[in-house]
Design an enzyme around this catalytic site. Structure first.
Site, PDB file in Angstrom:
ATOM      1  N   ASP A   1     -10.682 -27.899  87.918  1.00  0.00           N
ATOM      2  CA  ASP A   1      -9.639 -28.527  87.470  1.00  0.00           C
ATOM      3  C   ASP A   1      -8.424 -27.614  87.311  1.00  0.00           C
ATOM      4  O   ASP A   1      -7.248 -27.934  87.101  1.00  0.00           O
ATOM      5  CB  ASP A   1      -9.876 -28.970  85.958  1.00  0.00           C
ATOM      6  CG  ASP A   1     -10.572 -30.324  85.794  1.00  0.00           C
ATOM      7  OD1 ASP A   1     -11.109 -30.837  86.818  1.00  0.00           O
ATOM      8  OD2 ASP A   1     -10.862 -30.980  84.634  1.00  0.00           O
ATOM      9  N   PHE A   2      -8.779 -26.287  87.585  1.00  0.00           N
ATOM     10  CA  PHE A   2      -7.694 -25.265  87.811  1.00  0.00           C
ATOM     11  C   PHE A   2      -7.434 -24.880  88.974  1.00  0.00           C
ATOM     12  O   PHE A   2      -6.284 -24.077  89.257  1.00  0.00           O
ATOM     13  CB  PHE A   2      -7.923 -24.149  86.667  1.00  0.00           C
ATOM     14  CG  PHE A   2      -8.102 -24.640  85.288  1.00  0.00           C
ATOM     15  CD1 PHE A   2      -6.884 -24.707  84.330  1.00  0.00           C
ATOM     16  CD2 PHE A   2      -9.414 -25.103  84.946  1.00  0.00           C
ATOM     17  CE1 PHE A   2      -6.956 -25.289  83.148  1.00  0.00           C
ATOM     18  CE2 PHE A   2      -9.199 -25.514  83.356  1.00  0.00           C
ATOM     19  CZ  PHE A   2      -8.065 -25.471  82.657  1.00  0.00           C
TER      20      PHE A   2
END
Length: 815
Positions: free
Chosen positions: A585-586
């Site tokens: 997600d990053f």
């Protein structure tokens, strides 16, 4: 392709090799400017068999040089510097990652080149940024993981922290720099002016910590990450005496699991327990428990922890009888929050990736395919990374001008995205992080939520006074900076009508629901494009919008396992370790920003909108591309590395004085080794010159580690690390949350910014990774409470009158 006609001069070292690669993928002409012997990336591990020393033998180069063109220039020679200056006169973007001041010393700094070409976007990527007390300090992947706080969060509690199992930390900064430079191209379409971009890898890593910086804002460290317990990523403590696992073995490997996380976790665990019970895997009394509400029952004293522990033990025992594929099949079908720990071999055979045609054959090997699927300007790969100097004719610059602005009368703007309108229908992490950057750069972003299904992000600690409350999540406020909060229920007719009006108003729509949800709700691209043909819509989800596993439910933990990161992280003699937090997600938002910026650039020039399908797993796999090539070249599946490295020696994390205090040290070059040799008296007896070669140091690794361990143990971590860096050795104290705000480099760069929040008041939040010289990011406020700006948005932005708003509210749509 989106950036066709854009010329990029790529002078980057391995620190930012990924920056130019993103531009090449999106259609720009990327000229790799190399010294006569070849750029450093050509001699960066891993290598093809027998390829070490061969300019074409590096698998790192084959992965990150893809799509570029090679031009050889010796920048120490005046004639070649003049050739570069001539190229820069007609370039759109220049990328460099040398130590601060190195380009200025050659007369090639941003001021000099922008004076010759005001439209040039000059991108500098460096470990700590171009300014601050540590700007010129040495760094490597390991020490940047320490400086960015990620290293502290990973590993087993009884051993030192460990990094992810391959050097990939710098790619966070490199891909963010690419995205920001593409966004700067969009701004240049309006003003005609380029600008200087200054990207800090340390800040980029800090940006990937999930809720760790939120704990820092309260002056706290996440439980078990800095005290005597040092649990790191070992498990999830639910109650005293009850810790739920994250990583567990199965019949042919390992799986990761989230057994508690909002409604999704409850549903998945309940489904798994019912399925196992029906197969005879649970005792009869365990089948009588309502596993949807078992935590609440414990809290109310209605369920004994011993009973739950027996249930979990039988659950895990049954998983050990199943293969990864069997577990994964059920996880997809029943929405379990469980995922297999894929090796690189598993990735190449993954049915979802194969069904989407993800792998692209280049130079006889399979490489990760498009990091995003753009409907109007798809990414295509023409050929392998270039041979040294194969495009030398391009060194003789012909008359060329940068792409002109789209406006006949360009006007400078103080905000990069001033006037851009965004409808943000996303939730949790990956989607909101994308729109956060747009909002902080000046876009008007409408953050749409509903009280009827509260965003899981609001239920992740820390909260004000430690009390769980949906309106006081610092993490939500951090990931939704500068947005306007709208409460809206798409499920009713009036709410859907408002969503459609938002799409008519918007330039961009972002959503990250499970595939099929947008279609079911009536807010999919096909429906919205009918109302707004120029709309750019970004779908981002774990597995992509198509394929047999598109609807697979999961979060970043599961993405990191499915994408191959967990399999290579951990100690060789223990089970794998999942990277901290929602790792994919990053990574994926950085690629999403690049794709979105390119689509907006294309729309400016053609008027054509489009749809972007970004799989968070597919985008993240790019960070592992060299390992995938290595497996195909050797047939060997990479093992968990612990603190081993083929790029550095010493390469370790050494205990210092105090509780859970460490110093990360990595020595790569002969110069760094000699600096370490001079700095540590304990090494004086070793023959310095004979250990210049890393192979020689690896042969004496135990001796070097022993000397460093003894020296670090007798001193303060910060003092030891600073002394080593000042001597020329890459080192950093392993930062934890309570260190962030006092870090001199982050403080000098003003990374943390104070923002106001209606429930929390003024607090510190994450600032930008990249500093824009002309259109800086300026966060205005923390993320909104649910529906904080609903009335103002409907009245002032969407044009409803008060009576209409009252009718919509009466229908229950504004909640």
């Amino acid at each position: 392709m989106s950036l066709e006609g854009i010329r990029v001069l790529d002078l980057a070292t391995p620190l930012a090799e990924a920056t130019g690669r993103v531009f090449a993928d999106l259609g720009a002409e990327v000229l790799k400017i190399e010294p006569p012997g070849g750029c450093e990336s050509r001699f960066t591990s891993p290598f093809a068999p027998g390829g070490e020393g061969d300019p074409d033998g590096s698998l790192f180069w084959r992965a990150w040089g893809l799509g570029k063109r090679s031009v050889v220039l010796e920048l120490e020679r005046e004639a070649d510097r003049e050739r570069l200056i001539a190229l820069a006169r007609g370039a759109d973007v220049l990328i460099e990652s040398f130590p601060p001041g190195a380009m200025d010393a050659r007369g090639l700094g941003p001021a000099a080149l922008r004076a010759l070409n005001p439209a040039l976007i000059y991108v500098s990527v460096s470990p700590f940024g171009q300014t601050g007390p540590y700007a010129d300090h040495p760094a490597t992947d390991l020490t940047l993981a320490a400086a960015g706080g990620l290293l502290n969060m990973q590993g087993d509690g009884d051993r030192p922290p460990i990094p992810i199992g391959l050097p990939e930390t710098v790619h966070h900064g490199a891909v963010q720099a690419a995205a920001d430079a593409i966004l700067a191209l969009y701004a240049r379409n309006r003003s005609g002016n380029g600008q200087r971009l200054d990207t800090s890898v340390q800040a980029a890593v800090m940006w990937s910590l999930m809720n760790v910086t939120d704990y820092a804002a309260y002056g706290q460290t996440p439980p078990g990450f800095g005290d005597e317990r040092a649990s790191r990523t070992g498990g999830q403590e639910i109650a005293p005496g009850l810790t739920l696992p994250i990583m567990e073995p199965c019949r042919d490997g390992h799986v990761v699991m989230t057994l508690v996380l909002g409604a999704q976790g409850a549903h998945g665990f309940d489904a798994a327990m019912r399925w196992i019970g029906e197969r005879g895997g649970l005792d009869a009394d365990l089948m009588e428990i309502d596993w949807m509400t078992w935590i609440q029952q414990i809290q109310e004293g209605k369920l004994e922890i011993a009973l739950v522990k027996r249930g979990v033990e039988q659950f895990l025992a049954h998983l050990r009888t199943l293969t990864k594929a069997e577990i994964h099949h059920q996880a997809v079908a029943q929405k379990w929050l469980i995922a297999p720990v894929n090796t690189v071999a598993d990735l190449l055979e993954d049915p979802q990736l194969r069904s989407r045609g993800f792998w692209t054959q280049v130079g006889g090997a399979a490489l990760p395919g498009p990091f995003a699927r753009l409907s109007a300007t798809p990414i295509r790969y023409a050929g392998p990374a270039p041979r040294l100097g194969q495009d030398q004719s391009l060194a003789n610059a012909i008359e060329r001008k940068p792409a002109p602005p789209t406006s006949a009368a360009p006007a400078p703007r103080s905000r990069l995205f001033e006037g851009l309108k965004v409808a943000d229908f996303s939730w949790i992490a990956a989607g909101p992080l994308i729109s956060k950057d747009l909002a902080n750069l000046g876009a008007t972003v409408l953050r749409v939520e509903t009280e009827k299904r509260v965003d899981t992000l609001r239920m992740i600690p820390p909260w004000k006074d430690g009390i769980p409350a949906v309106q006081t999540s610092h993490m939500f406020g951090n990931m939704n900076q500068s947005k306007l909060g709208v409460a809206l229920d798409f499920g009713c007719e009036q709410g859907l009508e408002v969503a459609h009006r938002m799409a008519e108003w918007a330039d961009v729509v972002i959503e990250n629901f499970t595939p099929g949800t947008a279609e079911r709700l009536g807010i999919d691209y096909a429906a919205l494009r009918e109302r707004n043909p120029e709309l750019v819509m970004l779908y981002t989800c774990m597995r992509g919008q198509t394929g047999p596993e598109s609807a697979h439910t999961g979060f970043g933990l599961h993405g990191a396992a499915l994408a191959g990161f967990a399999a290579v992280t951990g100690w060789p003699d223990r089970k794998p370790q999942a990277p901290w937090g929602a790792y994919t997600d990053f990574i994926s938002p950085r690629y999403a920003l690049a794709a979105l910026g390119a689509a907006l650039y294309h729309r400016d020039r053609t008027g054509e909108g489009q749809c972007i399908d970004l799989s968070q797993i597919e985008a993240s796999i790019h960070f592992l591309a060299p390992l995938l090539l290595q497996y195909q070249a050797t047939g060997q599946i990479p093992e968990r590395a612990g603190l081993d490295s083929e790029r550095g020696c010493p390469h370790g994390v050494y205990r210092a004085e105090g509780v859970e205090r460490y110093v990360a040290v990595e020595v790569r070059t002969a110069g760094q080794w000699r600096a370490l040799h001079s700095a540590l008296p304990a090494l004086a007896s070793l023959p310095s010159a004979e250990l210049d070669a890393m192979e020689a140091r690896l042969a004496r690794r135990a001796e070097l580690d022993s000397a460093l361990s003894e020296w670090c143990a007798r001193g303060d971590a910060f003092e030891r690390a600073l002394g080593l860096r000042q001597a020329g050795v890459p080192a950093y104290a392993v930062l934890r949350a309570t260190d962030f705000h006092s870090d001199p480099q982050l403080a000098a760069r003003e990374f943390f910014v104070e923002l106001d929040h209606p429930e929390l008041g003024p607090m510190l939040y994450d600032g930008p990774v990249t500093l824009f010289s002309d259109t800086p990011a300026r966060p205005t406020h923390a993320g909104p409470t649910i529906g904080q700006h609903t009335f103002e948005v409907l009245r002032d932005i969407l044009g409803y009158d008060p009576d209409e708003i009252a009718e919509i509210a009466a229908a229950g749509a504004l909640s």
